[in-house]
Design a protein around this motif. Structure first.
Motif: not given
Length: 189
Positions: A134-144, A182-189
């Motif tokens: 969760s922490d890593g993905l939050r960081r990556l989501d922040a940069v799209g 597996m792939r996860r697109p950036a999540q936009h918050t």
């Protein structure tokens, strides 16, 4: 209580490599790619090389008490240094050729890679992996950023699916494990 996550430093790498070696002791991929002779020692040494590389070319996160680690590689990260590649070749021994010939799919341009995540088996099921992820993905989501990974353990597919990943390709390696890309697109918050 949710486990706390910190960014790793070089001083954290030896402990993190030990945790990964313990976590991957029976993992199908590492059992297939690493020679059985001195398997645990080879596994720990390889994890240390890859973690140092990720520290230089991505993000390495650890659980505050050292019970878990996750490494994300940035898009376009170079291959390990020549010295590290030579050491990897020695550690992989006669399994290196099989590894190179796996034919796993290329990652999409611009995607980050969840290179590894592991938790001390004594702490499995206590939320450590989910906190790191969760922490890593939050960081990556922040940069799209889109994130990709490979796993050869079906239980991991379930974990990653809960965090927004979907299986894109399943590769059946002859005489080896099944690998899910597996792939996860950036999540936009």
């Amino acid at each position: 209580m949710t486990p706390s996550v910190l960014e790793a430093t070089g001083a954290d790498i030896p402990q993190a490599a030990r945790v990964l070696a313990s976590a991957f002791e029976e993992y199908p991929w590492t059992r297939w790619t690493i020679p059985a002779e001195e398997y645990s020692e080879r596994l720990e040494a390889l994890q240390a090389i890859y973690l140092r590389h990720a520290l230089d070319h991505g993000i390495v996160l650890i659980e505050r008490d050292g019970h878990g680690v996750a490494a994300f590689l940035a898009p376009g990260a170079p291959v390990p240094s020549e010295a590290d590649q030579a050491r990897i070749a020695v550690l992989m021994g006669d399994r290196l050729a099989a590894l190179v010939a796996t034919g796993l799919p290329e990652h999409p341009a611009g995607a980050w890679e969840l290179a590894t995540i592991g938790v001390d088996p004594a702490r499995w099921g206590q939320g450590v992996a989910s906190s790191l992820l969760s922490d890593g993905l939050r960081r990556l989501d922040a940069v799209g950023a889109t994130t990709v990974l490979e796993t050869s353990d079906p239980r991991n597919v379930t974990l990653y699916s809960r965090h927004g990943f979907a299986v894109e390709v399943t590769t059946n390696i002859p005489s080896g494990p099944v690998v899910h890309t597996m792939r996860r697109p950036a999540q936009h918050t």
